[in-house]
Scaffold this motif. Sequence first.
Motif: not given
Lengths: 401, 312
Positions: A293-296, B125-128
Motif C-alpha cells: 500500500l505504500s506504493g513503493q 495512513n494506518g492505525s494508531l
Amino acid sequence: MKRELVYMDAKSSKFWNIELTGNSHTVTYGRIGTDGQSVTKSFPDEEKARKDMEKLVKEKLGKGYVDAAGSGVSPAGSATSAEGLIPLIAFSSINRRDDIGQNAGTFIGKRVADYDPDKPARADVVYRFRSDWENNEVIPHLEHFLATDAAAEASALIIGAWHGDEPELTPEGVIEVLVKSKARLGKLAAIYIGDITSEENEMSWIKQCDLAPVLKAFPRLQLLRSRGGDGLELTSPEHENLRGLALETGGMDVGVIRSVCTSTFPNLEYLELWLGTEQYGANHTIADLQPILSGQLFPKLKYLGLRNCERADDLAAVVVNSPLLNRIDTLDLSLGVLTDDGARALLKVPPSPTLKKLNLHYNFISADLVRQLKTLSLTVDASKPSNMDDDDEWRFVAVGE
Amino acid sequence: MVLAPEEAAEAIRAGRKLGSVRISGRLDLTKFDGERLPARLHCYELDASGSQLTGLPPDVRIDGRLVLDNCPALTSLPEGLTAGSISLRNCPLLEGLPENLCTWFLDLTACQRFSNWPETGTIRNGSLILRNCIGLCSLPTWIGRLAQLDIAGCVRLREIPDGISVSSWVDIGGARISSLPPSLQGAALRWRGVRVNERIAFHPEQLTAKEALEERNAEVRRVMIERMGPLRFVKEAKAKILDEDRDRGGIRQLLGINLQEDEPLVGLSCHCPSSGRQYFLRVPPTMKTCHQAAAWMAGFDDPSLYRPEIET
C-alpha cells in the motif's frame, strides 16, 4: 457518436459496441473474434436516443466492461497486441462470485479446452490439463502435448486438479515437467496453476507448493495465476517481465505476503491477492500489507485486488489513505466482508487522477450506503449485496467454507 | 551480502559478528536473551518479542514490520526509526518514542509508562493503537490522517488535538474525552470495540434506563449502563430487591434486573460506613443474599467462612 466496450472473465470474452445515428442507436455485441449481432432501436427524438445510449453504457461499465481503446484488445478480436502483450483486462478471471463454482471457460481472452491427446492440438485454444479420481492424466497428457508442435506456439497453459486419488499431492511434479521442458514452451506468456472447482477440491484443501521455479523457468511469462493457499510459497520472487500476479486463497499465509513484499517485479501492472479468513490459514494483519500500500513496490501497478478478505472494513480504511490510489485505475475489494463501516471509509476516497473503478462486488453494504457510493465520480460495482441487517451475526467471505 | 533469516538469527543468538548484511524475510529473534543487537542490521522484518533487548542499534534498517511486544527491558528506540508497521505491545519500561519516528501502523497497547511523544514524527495512513496506555496524558499535533485511532483505556487522556483525522473509527472507551475536535467530526465512535453514538459517548447524563432496557444490542446496552453508572440505572429501572439486611453503613440491598439476551444484572447496593456514599457493586447473578455477595467480593466462595470483624 460511438462507444466500443469489451469484457473478459473466466467464462467469456465479449465486445459490446453502440453507435448513435439521429434518433436511433445500434448495438452490436458478441464474442470477441466474431462479427456478433446487431440490434437497432429508434426513439421519438435524438435527445431520447442519446439518453438511452448513455444509460446503457453506464450499465455496461458497471458490469465490468471497459473501453476497447486503451484496453489492449485489438478490434480484430485478437486478445494479444502486436508486441505480444496480453491486455490488462484479460488478466482477471473470477469476476463474479458465481464464477468460483466453474472451471475457466476462457483464459487471457482465449477459449479453454481440456487437452485430448487423440485430437490434434490447436494454437488458438488454451489447454487445461487435469486428473480425476480414476485417471492421473495431468502429467502424461502434459508430456504428450509438449511433444506436439502446438506447444511451441502456446501462449498459455492451465493446470487443473492434479491430485487424482492422492489428496495430499502438490503440483510440484507438474512444475518439474514444465521446468524441464521450458525450451518447448518458448511463447508461454500466462499460466494458471489450480483451475480447480470446489467440486474437485475445496480451495482450502488444495495443496500448493513453491511456484517460484515457474517464474525462473519462463522469463517471458506475463501472468501467473494460482488457486489454493495451503503450502503456497514464492521463494525470493524475481521477474523482469511479469505483468500480472494473482493468488487465490481461502486464507493467505503471512509468508506469501512477505514474499510479494520483498519481490522484484518491476513491470507488475496487476496484483490480485485473495486474503481469506483465519479459519483457513490467514495469519496476517492489515499492517503486513503496508509495503504494497505504500506504493513503493510496483511502479507500474494499475490494478490492485485485495479480495475475499474477512477484514475488508479495516482494509478499506487503510487503502483510502494509500498513495497508490494516485496511480492505479482499479481498486478491487470484492468478495470480502465489506460492510457499511468500510463503505463509509471508501466514501472518503480522495480525488485521484487515475482511479476509475471501484469493484465491491459481493459485499454486506446497505442500500443507503450503496446509493452514496454511486455518487462518487468512479464506476462503482456494488452488486450482489447481502441483505443481512444489524442483528445477523454471521458474515462470510465468498470463499472460506 | 544477503543472508537467510535463519542463518542470521542463529549467528546473532550465538553472539557472532555479522558485518554489513541484508537479511531477506523475517528475522526471528523472539525470546532473545541478549540486551543488544549487532550494528548495521538490515532486514525486512524483525520480531524480537519477549526478548531482553533494551533498545535497537542506531543504524538498524527495517523495511517492513518491527515487532517488540512483551519486552520487559525495552527503554528506548533509535532516532529516526522507520518501519512500515511497529508493534510495541506491553513494554512496561517504555516511556517515550524517538524523534522522527516514521510508520503507518503503531501499536502501544498496555505500555503503562508511555507518555512522551517526540517533537516531530510521522504516523499516518494506518492505525494508531494506544489501548490502556494509562500514563498517557496527551496526543501530539503532528499525527496525519489515520485509518483508526484507539485510545480506549487511556484514563488520563482528556482531549484529542484538532488536526487528527481518521478514515474509519476512533475508540474512546474509558478515556476522559468529552468531545471530538473539529477534524474528527463525523468519525465513527467506538467504546472498547462497541459501536456507540455521540450521546452514549459524550452525553451519558441524557441516557435513561428505559432507553438502555430497550436497546436490543446487548453490547451497546452494557456500555449504556456503564456510561449512566449502574447505580443510576438500577434506581431508574426499578430493580427487584432480592435481599436486604443492614451493615455498618446502613441498609444493604441485593438488587437484580433481567436484561434481554444477556445475563441478569445483579449487584450489591451499600453505603460506605465512613463517607456515607452509596455504591453499587456488580456480582454474579447466582448470588442470593447480601452476605453471599459481600463474601464473593472479598474472595470467599463459601459465605459461611466470611465473618468480617470490622468493615470500614
